[in-house]
Write a protein that holds these residues in place. Structure first.
Motif, short mmCIF file in Angstrom:
data_model
loop_
_atom_site.label_atom_id
_atom_site.label_comp_id
_atom_site.label_asym_id
_atom_site.label_seq_id
_atom_site.Cartn_x
_atom_site.Cartn_y
_atom_site.Cartn_z
N ARG A 77 0.84 -1.22 0.00
CA ARG A 77 0.00 0.00 0.00
C ARG A 77 0.86 1.25 0.00
O ARG A 77 0.58 2.21 -0.72
CB ARG A 77 -0.92 0.01 1.24
CG ARG A 77 -2.11 -0.93 1.15
CD ARG A 77 -3.13 -0.57 2.20
NE ARG A 77 -2.61 -0.67 3.56
CZ ARG A 77 -2.68 -1.76 4.31
NH1 ARG A 77 -3.25 -2.86 3.85
NH2 ARG A 77 -2.18 -1.76 5.54
N GLU A 142 -6.27 -5.27 -1.78
CA GLU A 142 -6.39 -3.82 -1.60
C GLU A 142 -5.26 -3.07 -2.29
O GLU A 142 -5.51 -2.16 -3.09
CB GLU A 142 -6.44 -3.47 -0.11
CG GLU A 142 -6.58 -1.97 0.14
CD GLU A 142 -6.42 -1.60 1.60
OE1 GLU A 142 -6.17 -0.42 1.88
OE2 GLU A 142 -6.54 -2.49 2.47
N PRO A 143 -3.98 -3.42 -2.03
CA PRO A 143 -2.91 -2.71 -2.75
C PRO A 143 -2.96 -2.98 -4.25
O PRO A 143 -2.60 -2.11 -5.05
CB PRO A 143 -1.62 -3.26 -2.13
CG PRO A 143 -2.02 -4.50 -1.41
CD PRO A 143 -3.43 -4.31 -0.99
#
Length: 220
Positions: A77, A142-143
């Motif tokens: 992230r 998510e990343p």
């Protein structure tokens, strides 16, 4: 204790202290996992390396697996967020965003000695533990989604918005980054400083070329 803008001691808030503790635990875990691998690392070693008790570790993370997942996902992230800032900063300038992004990722990898070891350990751990593979894959979604969003303005800049799914470009970029970083650690001379930057230019140039209509397809 911390210091304010005037250099005077300031007591950390509870949230700040917790964030600092988590950061120290994650930093210590990165070194222990990279040195000993996931199976060889122990929560006792990680807590000791961070300067905390086992209780402090378990009050912040559910255990070794949660610590490992957050370490991998959090690092990804942070790199993607910094990459987004790089692309936004150069869009109005003269450097190509795809080249700047490649340069940044290579520089970031060179600053983090543990990165290729952690990436390799993640893959090996997932392959050896099928029951946890889904959790490891989920930690990267998510990343990966953030990297996908980063690809969209670059695709637009090369005149190929929608030509290739941004998710596909993100997957190729991630694999290219990991592969070149590992090769650079193994044989530095085979992956010179500018190679990832150039590879990303080739990638987007190829996408732009294949998305353009051929002469026979162009309307007369």
């Amino acid at each position: 204790m911390d210091s304010d803008s005037d250099g005077k001691p300031r007591r950390l808030t509870r949230a700040e202290a917790k964030a600092r503790t988590r950061r120290r635990l994650l930093d210590a875990a990165a070194h222990v996992f990279a040195r000993k691998g996931y199976a060889g690392a122990s929560v006792e070693e990680i807590a000791e390396a961070a300067g905390f008790s086992i209780g402090a570790l378990y009050s912040n993370f559910g255990g070794k697996e949660e610590l490992f997942l957050e370490l991998v996902a959090g690092g990804a992230r942070a790199r993607v967020e910094r990459g987004r800032e790089i692309v936004e900063a150069v869009q109005a300038g003269t450097e190509e965003p795809e080249s700047a992004l490649g340069r940044f990722f290579m520089e970031a990898a060179d600053k983090d000695d543990d990165l290729p070891l952690l990436q390799a350990e993640l893959w090996l751990y997932a392959m050896r533990n099928p029951q946890l593979r889904d959790a490891l894959a989920a930690a990267q979604r998510e990343p990966q989604a953030a990297l996908e969003a980063l690809m969209e303005p670059v695709l637009a800049r090369v005149g190929a918005p929608g030509a290739v799914p941004a998710s596909t470009v993100a997957t190729v970029t991630s694999a290219m980054f990991q592969g070149l970083v590992r090769q650079r650690r193994l044989d530095p001379s085979s992956v010179p400083d500018d190679l990832l930057r150039q590879a990303m230019r080739w990638l987007f140039a190829g996408i732009a070329a294949t998305s353009s209509p051929s002469p026979e397809e162009e309307p007369s």
